[in-house]
Write a protein that holds these residues in place. Sequence first.
Motif, PDB file in Angstrom:
ATOM      1  N   ALA A 190       0.831  -1.221   0.000  1.00 57.52           N
ATOM      2  CA  ALA A 190       0.000   0.000   0.000  1.00 57.52           C
ATOM      3  C   ALA A 190       0.862   1.266   0.000  1.00 57.52           C
ATOM      4  O   ALA A 190       0.379   2.353  -0.308  1.00 57.52           O
ATOM      5  CB  ALA A 190      -0.920   0.012   1.216  1.00 57.52           C
ATOM      6  N   ARG A 191       2.108   1.126   0.351  1.00 54.39           N
ATOM      7  CA  ARG A 191       3.013   2.291   0.267  1.00 54.39           C
ATOM      8  C   ARG A 191       3.490   2.480  -1.169  1.00 54.39           C
ATOM      9  O   ARG A 191       3.669   3.610  -1.625  1.00 54.39           O
ATOM     10  CB  ARG A 191       4.200   2.115   1.231  1.00 54.39           C
ATOM     11  CG  ARG A 191       3.746   2.210   2.683  1.00 54.39           C
ATOM     12  CD  ARG A 191       4.846   1.859   3.659  1.00 54.39           C
ATOM     13  NE  ARG A 191       6.046   2.646   3.527  1.00 54.39           N
ATOM     14  CZ  ARG A 191       6.216   3.900   3.947  1.00 54.39           C
ATOM     15  NH1 ARG A 191       5.206   4.522   4.543  1.00 54.39           N
ATOM     16  NH2 ARG A 191       7.359   4.516   3.786  1.00 54.39           N
ATOM     17  N   ASP A 197       0.020   3.825  -2.850  1.00 53.50           N
ATOM     18  CA  ASP A 197      -0.465   5.163  -2.488  1.00 53.50           C
ATOM     19  C   ASP A 197       0.183   5.797  -1.255  1.00 53.50           C
ATOM     20  O   ASP A 197      -0.478   6.594  -0.558  1.00 53.50           O
ATOM     21  CB  ASP A 197      -1.995   5.223  -2.412  1.00 53.50           C
ATOM     22  CG  ASP A 197      -2.559   4.248  -1.407  1.00 53.50           C
ATOM     23  OD1 ASP A 197      -1.775   3.769  -0.583  1.00 53.50           O
ATOM     24  OD2 ASP A 197      -3.766   3.977  -1.460  1.00 53.50           O
ATOM     25  N   ASP A 198       1.443   5.462  -0.973  1.00 56.58           N
ATOM     26  CA  ASP A 198       2.195   6.186   0.059  1.00 56.58           C
ATOM     27  C   ASP A 198       1.540   6.187   1.438  1.00 56.58           C
ATOM     28  O   ASP A 198       1.668   7.179   2.176  1.00 56.58           O
ATOM     29  CB  ASP A 198       2.402   7.655  -0.366  1.00 56.58           C
ATOM     30  CG  ASP A 198       3.502   7.790  -1.396  1.00 56.58           C
ATOM     31  OD1 ASP A 198       4.496   7.047  -1.304  1.00 56.58           O
ATOM     32  OD2 ASP A 198       3.362   8.647  -2.295  1.00 56.58           O
ATOM     33  N   THR A 199       0.824   5.129   1.803  1.00 57.55           N
ATOM     34  CA  THR A 199       0.198   5.083   3.137  1.00 57.55           C
ATOM     35  C   THR A 199       1.282   5.309   4.204  1.00 57.55           C
ATOM     36  O   THR A 199       2.300   4.609   4.218  1.00 57.55           O
ATOM     37  CB  THR A 199      -0.488   3.715   3.357  1.00 57.55           C
ATOM     38  OG1 THR A 199      -1.382   3.494   2.277  1.00 57.55           O
ATOM     39  CG2 THR A 199      -1.239   3.684   4.681  1.00 57.55           C
ATOM     40  N   PRO A 200       1.065   6.289   5.098  1.00 60.61           N
ATOM     41  CA  PRO A 200       2.112   6.564   6.095  1.00 60.61           C
ATOM     42  C   PRO A 200       2.064   5.588   7.278  1.00 60.61           C
ATOM     43  O   PRO A 200       0.996   5.082   7.615  1.00 60.61           O
ATOM     44  CB  PRO A 200       1.767   7.984   6.570  1.00 60.61           C
ATOM     45  CG  PRO A 200       0.298   8.133   6.333  1.00 60.61           C
ATOM     46  CD  PRO A 200      -0.072   7.236   5.195  1.00 60.61           C
ATOM     47  N   TYR A 202       0.145   1.911  10.393  1.00 62.39           N
ATOM     48  CA  TYR A 202      -1.192   1.548   9.920  1.00 62.39           C
ATOM     49  C   TYR A 202      -1.551   0.134  10.355  1.00 62.39           C
ATOM     50  O   TYR A 202      -0.679  -0.645  10.717  1.00 62.39           O
ATOM     51  CB  TYR A 202      -1.352   1.729   8.405  1.00 62.39           C
ATOM     52  CG  TYR A 202      -0.323   1.072   7.506  1.00 62.39           C
ATOM     53  CD1 TYR A 202      -0.443  -0.253   7.107  1.00 62.39           C
ATOM     54  CD2 TYR A 202       0.749   1.810   7.003  1.00 62.39           C
ATOM     55  CE1 TYR A 202       0.484  -0.833   6.244  1.00 62.39           C
ATOM     56  CE2 TYR A 202       1.676   1.227   6.128  1.00 62.39           C
ATOM     57  CZ  TYR A 202       1.538  -0.092   5.758  1.00 62.39           C
ATOM     58  OH  TYR A 202       2.450  -0.658   4.899  1.00 62.39           O
ATOM     59  N   GLY A 223      -2.474   6.744  14.147  1.00 59.24           N
ATOM     60  CA  GLY A 223      -2.646   5.898  12.958  1.00 59.24           C
ATOM     61  C   GLY A 223      -4.110   5.695  12.645  1.00 59.24           C
ATOM     62  O   GLY A 223      -4.785   4.942  13.323  1.00 59.24           O
ATOM     63  N   HIS A 281      -5.222   4.625   9.615  1.00 58.97           N
ATOM     64  CA  HIS A 281      -5.202   4.017   8.284  1.00 58.97           C
ATOM     65  C   HIS A 281      -5.367   2.504   8.375  1.00 58.97           C
ATOM     66  O   HIS A 281      -4.671   1.855   9.165  1.00 58.97           O
ATOM     67  CB  HIS A 281      -3.890   4.321   7.566  1.00 58.97           C
ATOM     68  CG  HIS A 281      -3.530   5.762   7.602  1.00 58.97           C
ATOM     69  ND1 HIS A 281      -4.167   6.698   6.830  1.00 58.97           N
ATOM     70  CD2 HIS A 281      -2.624   6.428   8.356  1.00 58.97           C
ATOM     71  CE1 HIS A 281      -3.657   7.882   7.102  1.00 58.97           C
ATOM     72  NE2 HIS A 281      -2.722   7.749   8.026  1.00 58.97           N
ATOM     73  N   VAL A 295      -5.229  -0.931   6.030  1.00 55.50           N
ATOM     74  CA  VAL A 295      -4.754  -1.439   4.742  1.00 55.50           C
ATOM     75  C   VAL A 295      -5.151  -2.905   4.639  1.00 55.50           C
ATOM     76  O   VAL A 295      -5.040  -3.640   5.620  1.00 55.50           O
ATOM     77  CB  VAL A 295      -3.210  -1.320   4.645  1.00 55.50           C
ATOM     78  CG1 VAL A 295      -2.679  -2.073   3.426  1.00 55.50           C
ATOM     79  CG2 VAL A 295      -2.779   0.144   4.586  1.00 55.50           C
ATOM     80  N   SER A 348      -8.978   5.860   7.036  1.00 58.94           N
ATOM     81  CA  SER A 348      -8.852   5.776   5.583  1.00 58.94           C
ATOM     82  C   SER A 348      -8.633   4.303   5.256  1.00 58.94           C
ATOM     83  O   SER A 348      -8.111   3.553   6.089  1.00 58.94           O
ATOM     84  CB  SER A 348      -7.661   6.596   5.102  1.00 58.94           C
ATOM     85  OG  SER A 348      -6.463   5.933   5.433  1.00 58.94           O
ATOM     86  N   SER A 361      -6.890   1.706   2.453  1.00 55.02           N
ATOM     87  CA  SER A 361      -6.061   1.584   1.260  1.00 55.02           C
ATOM     88  C   SER A 361      -6.027   0.117   0.842  1.00 55.02           C
ATOM     89  O   SER A 361      -5.708  -0.758   1.659  1.00 55.02           O
ATOM     90  CB  SER A 361      -4.660   2.091   1.572  1.00 55.02           C
ATOM     91  OG  SER A 361      -3.826   1.763   0.505  1.00 55.02           O
TER      92      SER A 361
END
Length: 356
Positions: free
Chosen positions: A123-124, A127-130, A133, A271, A273, A275, A300, A302
């Motif tokens: 996922a990074r 779409d650059d998931t920080p 997560y 966090g 996020h 995924v 979010s 991802s």
Amino acid sequence: MLVLGIETSCDETACAVVRDTAAPADRILSHSLFSQVREHAPYGGVVPEIASRAHIEHLDFLVDEALKSAGIELDQVDAIAATAGPGLIGGVMVGLMTAKALAYATGKPLIAVNHLEGHALSARLSDDTPFPYLLLLVSGGHCQFLAVEDVGRYQRLGTTIDDAVGEAFDKTAKLLGLGYPGGPAIERLARQGDAQRFPLPRPLKGKPGCDFSFSGLKTAVRLVLESLGDSPTEQDKADLAASFQAAVLDVIIDRTRHAIAAFDSIHGSKGRHLVVAGGVAANAALRDSLRQLAEKSGMSLSVPPPRLCTDNGAMIAWVGLERLRRGLTDGLDVSARARWPLDPAAEAKPFAGAKA
Ligand code: KG4
Ligand code: ZN
């Protein structure tokens, strides 16, 4: 920075070149894959010896193809990454030895990649998931929740106490005579079925913790099928596929709700996020249900595109890139590993689900 990645841990022989650039859409320069599905289909599952031989036969060609379609020569890559485990050991050795030979011949660094880290960081790539997560990793061999804190830093929050979810899809598909791999076949058939017709069990639903169990569900499918007699109709099969998928989704959503609570207690508002990765994340019904849950939970979601959810070389090359940036490379004496948990400390802990 350019990294060549090789994946051979199961039944896909794959090779890709990725580069370090800001726009996710421009990162994958090439993506070559040979799926061995046809070789294994007659046996209803992956045959390790056939897999290793097929990797040997196809890998050199795929490396060439990946370099050609990226428009580069081998000596232009900055590192060579390959899956070093976990997986079918014969296949892992084919990919890792090939990567070692290429690294030795070119003098470029080698990166021995954990296949699960490939799924975990995909996922990074997309779409650059920080960090941090919450990851739901659902594949043919793995089914777990991980708090992903950094490259190489994982905390396992829950896992399956028996079958992986992809395995449950594959075994159910086999019972229904749908062939291998089962996930996509069940998903297709389920679209024509009535998910309410067969009330299947929801193992561990509502129990504390976020472990999974799927073996009882598989047995329940078998019993329903037996009750339908010798020749179930196509509609019977579609209804059973739909009922099975609904039960799996119901369990996953319940377990994810618990995993979000566990993740929040560690990372709180840092966090937000979620995924989902691994082959089963290609399932559109699962993606939709998780999207709704994430929305309700203020997170979010991802999900890498389907071609990055099932096994592929780009996710391995991407881990290579993330590791290279941090100076994490490996010696040519690194070994292939059949087992290689992302959170070794968690392996020793008892299952919360088993106690509940
Ligand atoms: O990640 P993956 O390609 O290989 C492993 O590392 O295991 O996952 C393969 C698994 C298989 O069990 C396959 O049936 C499942 O992912 N799968 C799906 C779907 N596509 C693949 N399961 C449910 N729905 C799908 N659309
Ligand atoms: Zn995988």
